[in-house]
Design a protein around this motif. Structure first.
Motif, PDB file in Angstrom:
ATOM      1  N   ALA A 192      11.202  54.331  44.464  1.00 54.89           N
ATOM      2  CA  ALA A 192      10.119  54.139  43.497  1.00 54.89           C
ATOM      3  C   ALA A 192      10.539  54.628  42.112  1.00 54.89           C
ATOM      4  O   ALA A 192      10.383  53.923  41.108  1.00 54.89           O
ATOM      5  CB  ALA A 192       8.874  54.894  43.957  1.00 54.89           C
ATOM      6  N   ASP A 193      11.122  55.847  42.082  1.00 49.23           N
ATOM      7  CA  ASP A 193      11.555  56.403  40.808  1.00 49.23           C
ATOM      8  C   ASP A 193      12.664  55.562  40.190  1.00 49.23           C
ATOM      9  O   ASP A 193      12.711  55.380  38.971  1.00 49.23           O
ATOM     10  CB  ASP A 193      12.058  57.838  41.007  1.00 49.23           C
ATOM     11  CG  ASP A 193      10.935  58.838  40.823  1.00 49.23           C
ATOM     12  OD1 ASP A 193       9.783  58.375  40.733  1.00 49.23           O
ATOM     13  OD2 ASP A 193      11.209  60.037  40.780  1.00 49.23           O
ATOM     14  N   ALA A 194      13.567  55.058  41.041  1.00 46.27           N
ATOM     15  CA  ALA A 194      14.692  54.274  40.546  1.00 46.27           C
ATOM     16  C   ALA A 194      14.185  53.052  39.796  1.00 46.27           C
ATOM     17  O   ALA A 194      14.625  52.756  38.683  1.00 46.27           O
ATOM     18  CB  ALA A 194      15.595  53.870  41.695  1.00 46.27           C
ATOM     19  N   ASN A 195      13.199  52.366  40.411  1.00 46.67           N
ATOM     20  CA  ASN A 195      12.668  51.167  39.762  1.00 46.67           C
ATOM     21  C   ASN A 195      12.030  51.511  38.423  1.00 46.67           C
ATOM     22  O   ASN A 195      12.206  50.797  37.435  1.00 46.67           O
ATOM     23  CB  ASN A 195      11.639  50.483  40.666  1.00 46.67           C
ATOM     24  CG  ASN A 195      12.326  49.808  41.837  1.00 46.67           C
ATOM     25  OD1 ASN A 195      13.522  49.523  41.768  1.00 46.67           O
ATOM     26  ND2 ASN A 195      11.584  49.594  42.918  1.00 46.67           N
ATOM     27  N   LEU A 196      11.293  52.630  38.409  1.00 43.63           N
ATOM     28  CA  LEU A 196      10.653  53.027  37.163  1.00 43.63           C
ATOM     29  C   LEU A 196      11.695  53.301  36.087  1.00 43.63           C
ATOM     30  O   LEU A 196      11.541  52.897  34.933  1.00 43.63           O
ATOM     31  CB  LEU A 196       9.801  54.282  37.387  1.00 43.63           C
ATOM     32  CG  LEU A 196       8.479  54.078  38.118  1.00 43.63           C
ATOM     33  CD1 LEU A 196       7.800  55.417  38.347  1.00 43.63           C
ATOM     34  CD2 LEU A 196       7.572  53.186  37.286  1.00 43.63           C
ATOM     35  N   LEU A 197      12.776  54.002  36.470  1.00 43.22           N
ATOM     36  CA  LEU A 197      13.800  54.350  35.486  1.00 43.22           C
ATOM     37  C   LEU A 197      14.486  53.094  34.958  1.00 43.22           C
ATOM     38  O   LEU A 197      14.718  52.956  33.754  1.00 43.22           O
ATOM     39  CB  LEU A 197      14.827  55.299  36.103  1.00 43.22           C
ATOM     40  CG  LEU A 197      14.386  56.756  36.204  1.00 43.22           C
ATOM     41  CD1 LEU A 197      15.285  57.533  37.136  1.00 43.22           C
ATOM     42  CD2 LEU A 197      14.380  57.394  34.830  1.00 43.22           C
ATOM     43  N   TYR A 198      14.826  52.174  35.875  1.00 50.85           N
ATOM     44  CA  TYR A 198      15.449  50.913  35.429  1.00 50.85           C
ATOM     45  C   TYR A 198      14.513  50.181  34.471  1.00 50.85           C
ATOM     46  O   TYR A 198      14.916  49.716  33.399  1.00 50.85           O
ATOM     47  CB  TYR A 198      15.759  50.008  36.621  1.00 50.85           C
ATOM     48  CG  TYR A 198      16.880  50.506  37.499  1.00 50.85           C
ATOM     49  CD1 TYR A 198      17.993  51.137  36.954  1.00 50.85           C
ATOM     50  CD2 TYR A 198      16.833  50.324  38.877  1.00 50.85           C
ATOM     51  CE1 TYR A 198      19.017  51.585  37.764  1.00 50.85           C
ATOM     52  CE2 TYR A 198      17.857  50.774  39.697  1.00 50.85           C
ATOM     53  CZ  TYR A 198      18.951  51.416  39.123  1.00 50.85           C
ATOM     54  OH  TYR A 198      19.958  51.858  39.920  1.00 50.85           O
ATOM     55  N   ALA A 199      13.232  50.104  34.871  1.00 45.78           N
ATOM     56  CA  ALA A 199      12.265  49.391  34.036  1.00 45.78           C
ATOM     57  C   ALA A 199      12.167  50.038  32.665  1.00 45.78           C
ATOM     58  O   ALA A 199      12.149  49.355  31.627  1.00 45.78           O
ATOM     59  CB  ALA A 199      10.899  49.374  34.710  1.00 45.78           C
ATOM     60  N   ALA A 200      12.130  51.380  32.645  1.00 48.46           N
ATOM     61  CA  ALA A 200      12.012  52.081  31.360  1.00 48.46           C
ATOM     62  C   ALA A 200      13.217  51.797  30.478  1.00 48.46           C
ATOM     63  O   ALA A 200      13.078  51.577  29.272  1.00 48.46           O
ATOM     64  CB  ALA A 200      11.864  53.580  31.601  1.00 48.46           C
ATOM     65  N   ALA A 201      14.414  51.765  31.099  1.00 47.73           N
ATOM     66  CA  ALA A 201      15.613  51.501  30.300  1.00 47.73           C
ATOM     67  C   ALA A 201      15.565  50.090  29.717  1.00 47.73           C
ATOM     68  O   ALA A 201      15.899  49.874  28.539  1.00 47.73           O
ATOM     69  CB  ALA A 201      16.862  51.682  31.155  1.00 47.73           C
ATOM     70  N   VAL A 202      15.098  49.133  30.522  1.00 53.11           N
ATOM     71  CA  VAL A 202      15.018  47.750  30.039  1.00 53.11           C
ATOM     72  C   VAL A 202      14.002  47.650  28.898  1.00 53.11           C
ATOM     73  O   VAL A 202      14.274  47.043  27.855  1.00 53.11           O
ATOM     74  CB  VAL A 202      14.651  46.795  31.196  1.00 53.11           C
ATOM     75  CG1 VAL A 202      14.346  45.411  30.658  1.00 53.11           C
ATOM     76  CG2 VAL A 202      15.776  46.751  32.205  1.00 53.11           C
ATOM     77  N   ILE A 203      12.832  48.309  29.114  1.00 56.44           N
ATOM     78  CA  ILE A 203      11.817  48.294  28.058  1.00 56.44           C
ATOM     79  C   ILE A 203      12.373  48.929  26.795  1.00 56.44           C
ATOM     80  O   ILE A 203      12.135  48.459  25.669  1.00 56.44           O
ATOM     81  CB  ILE A 203      10.545  49.028  28.518  1.00 56.44           C
ATOM     82  CG1 ILE A 203       9.878  48.254  29.652  1.00 56.44           C
ATOM     83  CG2 ILE A 203       9.557  49.184  27.361  1.00 56.44           C
ATOM     84  CD1 ILE A 203       8.704  48.954  30.266  1.00 56.44           C
ATOM     85  N   GLY A 204      13.161  50.012  26.970  1.00 56.18           N
ATOM     86  CA  GLY A 204      13.758  50.673  25.823  1.00 56.18           C
ATOM     87  C   GLY A 204      14.634  49.729  25.026  1.00 56.18           C
ATOM     88  O   GLY A 204      14.546  49.666  23.796  1.00 56.18           O
ATOM     89  N   VAL A 205      15.474  48.979  25.711  1.00 55.36           N
ATOM     90  CA  VAL A 205      16.356  48.045  25.006  1.00 55.36           C
ATOM     91  C   VAL A 205      15.534  46.983  24.288  1.00 55.36           C
ATOM     92  O   VAL A 205      15.791  46.648  23.129  1.00 55.36           O
ATOM     93  CB  VAL A 205      17.336  47.396  26.002  1.00 55.36           C
ATOM     94  CG1 VAL A 205      18.142  46.316  25.304  1.00 55.36           C
ATOM     95  CG2 VAL A 205      18.252  48.440  26.596  1.00 55.36           C
ATOM     96  N   LEU A 206      14.493  46.477  24.982  1.00 54.77           N
ATOM     97  CA  LEU A 206      13.679  45.424  24.372  1.00 54.77           C
ATOM     98  C   LEU A 206      12.928  45.946  23.147  1.00 54.77           C
ATOM     99  O   LEU A 206      12.882  45.289  22.101  1.00 54.77           O
ATOM    100  CB  LEU A 206      12.686  44.875  25.398  1.00 54.77           C
ATOM    101  CG  LEU A 206      13.328  44.081  26.544  1.00 54.77           C
ATOM    102  CD1 LEU A 206      12.273  43.591  27.522  1.00 54.77           C
ATOM    103  CD2 LEU A 206      14.122  42.912  25.995  1.00 54.77           C
ATOM    104  N   THR A 207      12.344  47.170  23.274  1.00 53.84           N
ATOM    105  CA  THR A 207      11.596  47.680  22.125  1.00 53.84           C
ATOM    106  C   THR A 207      12.530  47.994  20.966  1.00 53.84           C
ATOM    107  O   THR A 207      12.121  47.897  19.805  1.00 53.84           O
ATOM    108  CB  THR A 207      10.800  48.952  22.468  1.00 53.84           C
ATOM    109  OG1 THR A 207      11.690  49.880  23.064  1.00 53.84           O
ATOM    110  CG2 THR A 207       9.649  48.658  23.375  1.00 53.84           C
ATOM    111  N   SER A 208      13.776  48.367  21.257  1.00 53.21           N
ATOM    112  CA  SER A 208      14.648  48.619  20.114  1.00 53.21           C
ATOM    113  C   SER A 208      14.983  47.310  19.411  1.00 53.21           C
ATOM    114  O   SER A 208      15.265  47.309  18.210  1.00 53.21           O
ATOM    115  CB  SER A 208      15.903  49.401  20.501  1.00 53.21           C
ATOM    116  OG  SER A 208      16.614  48.728  21.480  1.00 53.21           O
ATOM    117  N   ALA A 209      14.910  46.194  20.138  1.00 51.05           N
ATOM    118  CA  ALA A 209      15.053  44.897  19.466  1.00 51.05           C
ATOM    119  C   ALA A 209      13.850  44.630  18.574  1.00 51.05           C
ATOM    120  O   ALA A 209      13.980  44.137  17.449  1.00 51.05           O
ATOM    121  CB  ALA A 209      15.208  43.784  20.497  1.00 51.05           C
ATOM    122  N   VAL A 210      12.638  45.001  19.079  1.00 56.62           N
ATOM    123  CA  VAL A 210      11.438  44.836  18.257  1.00 56.62           C
ATOM    124  C   VAL A 210      11.537  45.709  17.010  1.00 56.62           C
ATOM    125  O   VAL A 210      11.239  45.284  15.889  1.00 56.62           O
ATOM    126  CB  VAL A 210      10.178  45.205  19.065  1.00 56.62           C
ATOM    127  CG1 VAL A 210       8.947  45.169  18.182  1.00 56.62           C
ATOM    128  CG2 VAL A 210      10.020  44.285  20.245  1.00 56.62           C
TER     129      VAL A 210
END
Lengths: 488, 204
Positions: free
Chosen positions: A406-424
């Motif tokens: 569960a934590d792994a998925n959250l961490l992966y998701a957070a990292a992906v969101i991080g990359v996307l928001t830095s594009a924003v």
């Protein structure tokens, strides 16, 4: 006598600020500039004292209230740099706005003292005292330009909300003490190592985390940030964005990874939520901003989100990521605010984004500096900002590899969101570049902002370029610091 | 027996005074009730054997803080009706938050109230033997040795509060006549008084 030595930098800073306070009281308003230089000198002396402490040693002093270790030292150096740069940025500005009073540098020194105490706190008591010393000085600084409504509003808003967050923190502290029997970090860690923590401790932990999250202005405790950043005098805003952020982030890491390190699974979700929410809000809300200082406020919220991602990852890589991120962030912020301070037209501050139009032609040097800071903030290699984001995201991915499902998925998701928001975020950073170079030129800005401001901008540019090209020294230092925190 | 009577007496008056602080309409009365509450709390401390804290409570809170409150309340023109204007509007939300917090507290007190195992020994260790050391001396010893770091830190916080108050409120107004004590003291009779001989009948 020997037991005071670990706190020598703090003691020297306290004595210096008292001496400068008296000198300022006798010297009056015209002594502000010399007091500022002396304060700068004091900060340099303290930095030398911090650097002279042996790198490998960890000393606990004052009956376990104070700890001097490599982790605290690297944060102390960053805090001293941040405070020093903000004093440099303030000198000309205070004189131009006719609010030059010697209490300004003294209050910055006292706030710095509180921050140093925060990052070497080894007990919930010393944590709180350091935090209050810092916060109280900053409330006063926010309202320093007392004749303008905005500055007074900023000070009052910051004070009321800050007092509330201190209350939350204290309540959490009392719960932690009540359910574990101690406030000292080492003993707390020993208590939590023995078995699962009780509900009371978890609730206390949540409140402590909420209190500190307010100080770093992480979502959902960010509401004060845009108003205070906009209202406070610009050099004070620069200070807010640098030193206290670094100090509170260092404190956050020390508290959560140190005494509460065994409860990683309990606090990781809270920090992950704050991190993702900060990245999202910081990136999207900044798009609509017209005022540069408000824009920087949202940008700082987003940056805190990235740093918190490193904290949520935990472990060596996570702590290392936070250190690298904050180190680079200090210089990106110092440089950007240097440029913002240079934005004056007909003797008044010009703070709107449109005022930057045509800067590429009228002030090419300033424009290229701003371009470098914006590219660095957007995380574009080969500038230093890239490494900050890189190490944080890598830490999150690695932590995801070893975490439970569960934590792994959250961490992966957070990292992906991080990359996307830095594009924003890159959108609004690059829009500033576009305004500077391609928009219809606005009336030209006033001439030189003063040599001190130019020096800060130049130093920050050099750091961006040099650390971007050769990050190894910083990475090595951050690994050493992170190790001392985790081995205890 | 007497202790129990004193305890219930002090506690009952304390609670009553605390309620009256909140409900009385006149803010000056509120402050006076607050002073009564402080005195009763001090009484409770005496019963606990903490006479130093009791005296400090009276000296600091009654002597300084409450009097300061009284000054502020009397000097500032606080319009209560204006303050209460939003009261009804925010009442439901406030009650809701209060109830949620209360339910949470009750729930978690009933479900998970276990004191930490280290706590019992820690409490005993902190208190020295009352027969050997008076509690004023015990507090002093702890404050100035074990906790000197936070004690000095708290001192710095108070200093900042003082600097802040001065920085934010002190104004040098132009055109205000200031007392110059040195000039006053060093005045000679000859500087200010001159003797004129006025002829009789010629004075204006």
């Amino acid at each position: 006598m020997g037991q005071f030595l670990p706190a020598l930098p703090e003691i020297v800073l306290a004595v210096c600020s008292l001496a400068l306070l008296i000198a300022g009281a006798f010297g009056g308003e015209k002594s502000t500039r010399s007091i500022s230089y002396l304060a700068l000198f004091a900060l340099i002396v303290v930095a030398v004292l911090v650097l002279r402490q042996p790198d490998a040693t960890t000393v606990v002093a004052f009956n376990g209230l104070f700890k001097s270790d490599a982790f605290g030292r690297i944060f102390k150096i960053l805090i001293l740099i941040g405070s020093g740069l903000s004093i440099l940025l303030s000198m000309d500005w205070l004189e131009r706005e006719k609010i030059a009073r010697p209490e300004y540098p003294v209050l910055v020194l006292l706030a710095t003292l509180g921050m140093l105490a925060m990052v070497s706190a080894n007990d919930l008591l010393s944590l709180y005292v350091g935090l209050e010393l810092q916060s109280l000085s900053l409330y006063v600084l926010a309202a320093f330009q007392r004749d303008t409504v905005k500055s007074s509003e900023a000070g009052l808003k910051y004070f009321v909300l800050g007092a509330l967050s201190s209350g939350l923190l204290l309540w959490g502290t009392s719960l932690v003490y009540g359910f574990s029997g101690t406030t000292q970090f080492d003993r707390l860690a020993a208590v939590f190592a023995t078995g699962p923590a009780s509900v009371g401790v978890i609730i206390g932990l949540v409140f402590v985390a909420a209190g500190i999250a307010f100080k770093v202005s992480a979502v959902p405790f960010h509401m004060w940030t845009p108003d205070v950043y906009e209202g406070a005098p610009t050099p004070v805003t620069a200070l807010f964005a640098m030193a206290p952020k670094v100090a509170a982030m260092g404190l956050f890491v020390r508290v959560l990874v140190g005494p509460f390190g065994h409860l990683l699974l309990e606090w990781r979700q809270i920090i992950l939520f704050a991190s993702v929410a900060s990245m999202l809000l910081g990136s999207f809300a900044a798009i609509a901003q017209k005022n540069v200082k408000r824009l920087m406020a949202y940008s700082s919220i987003a940056n805190v989100g990235y740093a918190l991602l490193g904290l949520a990852s935990g472990g060596l890589a996570g702590v290392q990521g936070v250190i690298i991120y904050m180190a680079i962030y200090v210089f990106m912020t110092a440089g950007s605010f240097g440029v913002i301070l240079a934005m004056r037209r007909n003797g008044a501050a010009a703070e709107n984004l449109d005022d930057l139009a045509g800067l590429g032609r009228s002030r090419p040097g300033l424009a290229i500096a701003m371009l470098i800071f914006m590219f660095a903030l957007a995380g574009i290699p080969p500038l230093a900002g890239f490494w900050g984001k890189y190490y944080v995201f890598i830490a999150a991915i690695h932590a995801g590899d070893i975490a439970q499902a569960a934590d792994a998925n959250l961490l992966y998701a957070a990292a992906v969101i991080g990359v996307l928001t830095s594009a924003v975020a890159a959108f609004y950073y690059l829009r500033i570049v576009k305004i500077m170079y391609f928009d219809e030129p606005a009336p030209a800005l006033d001439a030189s902002p003063g040599r001190a401001v130019e020096a800060v901008v130049l130093v920050s540019v050099l750091v961006m370029l040099v650390v971007g090209a050769l990050p190894t020294t910083l990475i090595d230092a951050s690994i050493r610091a992170a190790k001392t925190l985790l081995t205890v | 027996m007497y202790e129990a009577i004193a305890f219930y007496g002090f506690s009952a008056i304390l609670l009553l005074a605390a309620v009256l602080v909140i409900v009385s309409r006149n803010p000056v009365h509120s402050v006076l009730w607050l002073i009564l509450a402080f005195f009763n709390a001090a009484g409770l401390f005496v019963l606990l054997g903490a006479e130093f804290v009791a005296m400090i409570l009276v000296i600091v809170y009654v002597g300084a803080v409450a009097v300061l409150f009284l000054f502020v309340v009397m000097m500032l023109d606080v319009d209560l009706s204006e303050l209460r204007a939003g009261f009804a509007q925010y009442l439901p939300l406030g009650v809701l938050i209060g109830v949620v917090l209360l339910v949470e507290l009750i729930f978690f007190v009933i479900s998970g109230w276990t004191l930490g195992p280290a706590l019992k020994s820690a409490i005993v260790a902190a208190a020295p033997d009352a027969a050997q050391v008076s509690n004023t001396r015990a507090i002093g010893r702890l404050l100035y040795t074990d906790y000197v770091f936070v004690f000095q830190g708290a001192g710095m916080v108070l200093l900042v509060a003082m600097i802040g108050a001065i920085v934010l409120t002190l104004r040098q107004r132009p055109g205000v006549r200031k007392q110059n004590i040195a000039a006053q003291v060093s005045r000679q009779r000859g500087d200010t008084v001159t003797l004129h001989k006025v002829e009789t009948g010629a004075g204006a």
